[in-house]
Design a protein around this motif. Structure first.
Motif, PDB file in Angstrom:
ATOM      1  N   GLN A   1       7.293  11.633   3.215  1.00 57.76           N
ATOM      2  CA  GLN A   1       6.513  10.709   4.011  1.00 57.76           C
ATOM      3  C   GLN A   1       5.591   9.895   3.111  1.00 57.76           C
ATOM      4  OE1 GLN A   1       6.992  10.187   7.089  1.00 57.76           O
ATOM      5  NE2 GLN A   1       6.942  12.009   8.388  1.00 57.76           N
ATOM      6  N   VAL A   2       5.573   8.613   3.351  1.00 58.91           N
ATOM      7  CA  VAL A   2       4.696   7.706   2.610  1.00 58.91           C
ATOM      8  C   VAL A   2       3.816   6.970   3.610  1.00 58.91           C
ATOM      9  CG1 VAL A   2       4.613   5.668   1.138  1.00 58.91           C
ATOM     10  CG2 VAL A   2       6.364   7.410   0.738  1.00 58.91           C
ATOM     11  N   GLN A   3       2.540   6.870   3.297  1.00 58.90           N
ATOM     12  CA  GLN A   3       1.606   6.139   4.158  1.00 58.90           C
ATOM     13  C   GLN A   3       0.859   5.112   3.324  1.00 58.90           C
ATOM     14  OE1 GLN A   3       1.014   9.762   3.919  1.00 58.90           O
ATOM     15  NE2 GLN A   3       2.699  10.008   5.371  1.00 58.90           N
ATOM     16  N   LEU A   4       0.559   3.985   3.954  1.00 55.46           N
ATOM     17  CA  LEU A   4      -0.277   2.959   3.340  1.00 55.46           C
ATOM     18  C   LEU A   4      -1.548   2.814   4.150  1.00 55.46           C
ATOM     19  CD1 LEU A   4       2.201   0.060   2.439  1.00 55.46           C
ATOM     20  CD2 LEU A   4       1.678   2.143   1.182  1.00 55.46           C
ATOM     21  N   ALA A   5      -2.659   2.660   3.461  1.00 57.98           N
ATOM     22  CA  ALA A   5      -3.940   2.467   4.131  1.00 57.98           C
ATOM     23  C   ALA A   5      -4.619   1.247   3.553  1.00 57.98           C
ATOM     24  CB  ALA A   5      -4.816   3.699   3.952  1.00 57.98           C
ATOM     25  N   GLU A   6      -4.824   0.244   4.400  1.00 57.25           N
ATOM     26  CA  GLU A   6      -5.502  -0.981   3.985  1.00 57.25           C
ATOM     27  C   GLU A   6      -6.968  -0.922   4.354  1.00 57.25           C
ATOM     28  OE1 GLU A   6      -1.995  -4.113   5.228  1.00 57.25           O
ATOM     29  OE2 GLU A   6      -4.035  -4.856   4.863  1.00 57.25           O
ATOM     30  N   SER A   7      -7.774  -1.627   3.580  1.00 58.19           N
ATOM     31  CA  SER A   7      -9.189  -1.751   3.904  1.00 58.19           C
ATOM     32  C   SER A   7      -9.740  -3.018   3.268  1.00 58.19           C
ATOM     33  CB  SER A   7      -9.966  -0.532   3.390  1.00 58.19           C
ATOM     34  OG  SER A   7      -9.851  -0.430   1.988  1.00 58.19           O
ATOM     35  N   GLY A   8     -10.918  -3.424   3.717  1.00 57.26           N
ATOM     36  CA  GLY A   8     -11.622  -4.505   3.053  1.00 57.26           C
ATOM     37  C   GLY A   8     -11.762  -5.798   3.811  1.00 57.26           C
ATOM     38  N   GLY A   9     -11.091  -5.937   4.933  1.00 54.16           N
ATOM     39  CA  GLY A   9     -11.231  -7.171   5.688  1.00 54.16           C
ATOM     40  C   GLY A   9     -12.578  -7.234   6.383  1.00 54.16           C
ATOM     41  N   GLY A  10     -12.829  -8.358   7.057  1.00 58.75           N
ATOM     42  CA  GLY A  10     -14.085  -8.478   7.791  1.00 58.75           C
ATOM     43  C   GLY A  10     -14.461  -9.909   8.025  1.00 58.75           C
ATOM     44  N   LEU A  11     -15.754 -10.079   8.307  1.00 54.35           N
ATOM     45  CA  LEU A  11     -16.320 -11.390   8.601  1.00 54.35           C
ATOM     46  C   LEU A  11     -16.868 -11.986   7.314  1.00 54.35           C
ATOM     47  CD1 LEU A  11     -16.532 -12.667  11.429  1.00 54.35           C
ATOM     48  CD2 LEU A  11     -18.899 -11.881  11.502  1.00 54.35           C
ATOM     49  N   VAL A  12     -16.599 -13.262   7.100  1.00 52.28           N
ATOM     50  CA  VAL A  12     -17.039 -13.889   5.857  1.00 52.28           C
ATOM     51  C   VAL A  12     -17.419 -15.328   6.138  1.00 52.28           C
ATOM     52  CG1 VAL A  12     -14.722 -14.615   5.177  1.00 52.28           C
ATOM     53  CG2 VAL A  12     -16.452 -14.206   3.419  1.00 52.28           C
ATOM     54  N   GLN A  13     -18.319 -15.874   5.335  1.00 56.53           N
ATOM     55  CA  GLN A  13     -18.696 -17.285   5.442  1.00 56.53           C
ATOM     56  C   GLN A  13     -17.888 -18.110   4.443  1.00 56.53           C
ATOM     57  OE1 GLN A  13     -22.976 -17.363   4.920  1.00 56.53           O
ATOM     58  NE2 GLN A  13     -23.307 -17.095   7.116  1.00 56.53           N
ATOM     59  N   PRO A  14     -17.680 -19.370   4.725  1.00 61.46           N
ATOM     60  CA  PRO A  14     -16.973 -20.228   3.758  1.00 61.46           C
ATOM     61  C   PRO A  14     -17.623 -20.154   2.386  1.00 61.46           C
ATOM     62  CG  PRO A  14     -17.217 -21.372   5.832  1.00 61.46           C
ATOM     63  CD  PRO A  14     -18.008 -20.096   5.960  1.00 61.46           C
ATOM     64  N   GLY A  15     -16.766 -19.998   1.376  1.00 58.30           N
ATOM     65  CA  GLY A  15     -17.257 -19.855   0.019  1.00 58.30           C
ATOM     66  C   GLY A  15     -17.501 -18.423  -0.392  1.00 58.30           C
ATOM     67  N   GLY A  16     -17.394 -17.524   0.564  1.00 58.47           N
ATOM     68  CA  GLY A  16     -17.642 -16.119   0.294  1.00 58.47           C
ATOM     69  C   GLY A  16     -16.463 -15.431  -0.355  1.00 58.47           C
ATOM     70  N   SER A  17     -16.637 -14.117  -0.565  1.00 57.70           N
ATOM     71  CA  SER A  17     -15.612 -13.314  -1.231  1.00 57.70           C
ATOM     72  C   SER A  17     -15.360 -12.029  -0.452  1.00 57.70           C
ATOM     73  CB  SER A  17     -16.058 -12.944  -2.652  1.00 57.70           C
ATOM     74  OG  SER A  17     -16.208 -14.084  -3.453  1.00 57.70           O
ATOM     75  N   LEU A  18     -14.147 -11.548  -0.570  1.00 56.72           N
ATOM     76  CA  LEU A  18     -13.772 -10.252  -0.028  1.00 56.72           C
ATOM     77  C   LEU A  18     -12.765  -9.622  -0.979  1.00 56.72           C
ATOM     78  CD1 LEU A  18     -13.116 -10.820   3.802  1.00 56.72           C
ATOM     79  CD2 LEU A  18     -14.966  -9.475   2.796  1.00 56.72           C
ATOM     80  N   ARG A  19     -12.736  -8.305  -0.971  1.00 53.33           N
ATOM     81  CA  ARG A  19     -11.745  -7.575  -1.760  1.00 53.33           C
ATOM     82  C   ARG A  19     -10.968  -6.655  -0.832  1.00 53.33           C
ATOM     83  NH1 ARG A  19     -12.265  -2.707  -6.087  1.00 53.33           N
ATOM     84  NH2 ARG A  19     -10.712  -3.386  -7.610  1.00 53.33           N
ATOM     85  N   LEU A  20      -9.672  -6.882  -0.758  1.00 55.52           N
ATOM     86  CA  LEU A  20      -8.805  -6.033   0.044  1.00 55.52           C
ATOM     87  C   LEU A  20      -8.184  -4.955  -0.837  1.00 55.52           C
ATOM     88  CD1 LEU A  20      -6.899  -8.739   2.136  1.00 55.52           C
ATOM     89  CD2 LEU A  20      -9.148  -7.724   2.553  1.00 55.52           C
ATOM     90  N   SER A  21      -7.976  -3.793  -0.243  1.00 57.79           N
ATOM     91  CA  SER A  21      -7.329  -2.692  -0.946  1.00 57.79           C
ATOM     92  C   SER A  21      -6.202  -2.142  -0.094  1.00 57.79           C
ATOM     93  CB  SER A  21      -8.328  -1.559  -1.220  1.00 57.79           C
ATOM     94  OG  SER A  21      -9.386  -1.984  -2.012  1.00 57.79           O
ATOM     95  N   CYS A  22      -5.194  -1.614  -0.755  1.00 58.00           N
ATOM     96  CA  CYS A  22      -4.076  -0.976  -0.056  1.00 58.00           C
ATOM     97  C   CYS A  22      -3.640   0.208  -0.904  1.00 58.00           C
ATOM     98  CB  CYS A  22      -2.944  -1.967   0.133  1.00 58.00           C
ATOM     99  SG  CYS A  22      -1.433  -1.266   0.821  1.00 58.00           S
ATOM    100  N   ALA A  23      -3.859   1.402  -0.379  1.00 55.77           N
ATOM    101  CA  ALA A  23      -3.553   2.623  -1.116  1.00 55.77           C
ATOM    102  C   ALA A  23      -2.352   3.319  -0.501  1.00 55.77           C
ATOM    103  CB  ALA A  23      -4.753   3.550  -1.105  1.00 55.77           C
ATOM    104  N   ALA A  24      -1.417   3.681  -1.354  1.00 51.51           N
ATOM    105  CA  ALA A  24      -0.237   4.422  -0.910  1.00 51.51           C
ATOM    106  C   ALA A  24      -0.435   5.894  -1.213  1.00 51.51           C
ATOM    107  CB  ALA A  24       1.004   3.906  -1.614  1.00 51.51           C
ATOM    108  N   SER A  25       0.021   6.732  -0.304  1.00 48.35           N
ATOM    109  CA  SER A  25      -0.083   8.176  -0.508  1.00 48.35           C
ATOM    110  C   SER A  25       1.154   8.860   0.057  1.00 48.35           C
ATOM    111  CB  SER A  25      -1.343   8.720   0.172  1.00 48.35           C
ATOM    112  OG  SER A  25      -1.295   8.493   1.569  1.00 48.35           O
ATOM    113  N   GLY A  26       1.329  10.107  -0.354  1.00 52.83           N
ATOM    114  CA  GLY A  26       2.469  10.859   0.161  1.00 52.83           C
ATOM    115  C   GLY A  26       3.464  11.160  -0.947  1.00 52.83           C
ATOM    116  N   SER A  27       4.711  11.285  -0.546  1.00 50.14           N
ATOM    117  CA  SER A  27       5.774  11.707  -1.450  1.00 50.14           C
ATOM    118  C   SER A  27       6.357  10.497  -2.174  1.00 50.14           C
ATOM    119  CB  SER A  27       6.857  12.435  -0.655  1.00 50.14           C
ATOM    120  OG  SER A  27       7.843  12.943  -1.503  1.00 50.14           O
TER     121      SER A  27
END
Length: 121
Positions: A1-27
């Protein structure tokens, strides 16, 4: 079994920054290419950035120079650093990983659950 977990989205203002992550786990035996897609309102899901197992990257023109894709192989994680964000970047962002599960010889495609990036006025 393999799972992916994303994080990091949200509310942002123009010109702003965000960092998204996606971690895989399992076999997992190995992870080949990793990528990020996005789907804006009323649009099809579209590829925006990729990174190979060797670290070579590629971007669509609309994000080139503003977004950076990277990976941490020890953590089975792919990142998307998004700078100078624009309202047209509003979308649900999905990671896409080409993973060879343990015991397999060919890769399979796995998708994250999606994370929303929205602009505040």
């Amino acid at each position: 079994q393999v799972q992916l977990a994303e994080s990091g989205g949200g509310l942002v203002q123009p010109g702003g920054s965000l960092r998204l992550s996606c971690a895989a786990s399992g076999s997992i035996s190995s992870i080949n290419a990793m990528g990020w897609y996005r789907q804006g309102p009323g649009e099809q899901r579209a590829l925006i950035a990729t990174i190979t197992s060797a670290g070579s990257t590629n971007y669509v023109d609309s994000v080139k120079g503003r977004f950076t894709i990277s990976r941490d192989n020890a953590k089975n994680t792919v990142y998307l650093q998004m700078n100078s964000l624009k309202p047209e970047d509003t979308a649900v962002y999905y990671c896409n990983l080409k993973i060879v599960p343990r015991g397999w010889v060919t890769e399979r495609t796995y998708w994250g659950q999606g994370t929303q990036v929205t602009f505040s006025s």
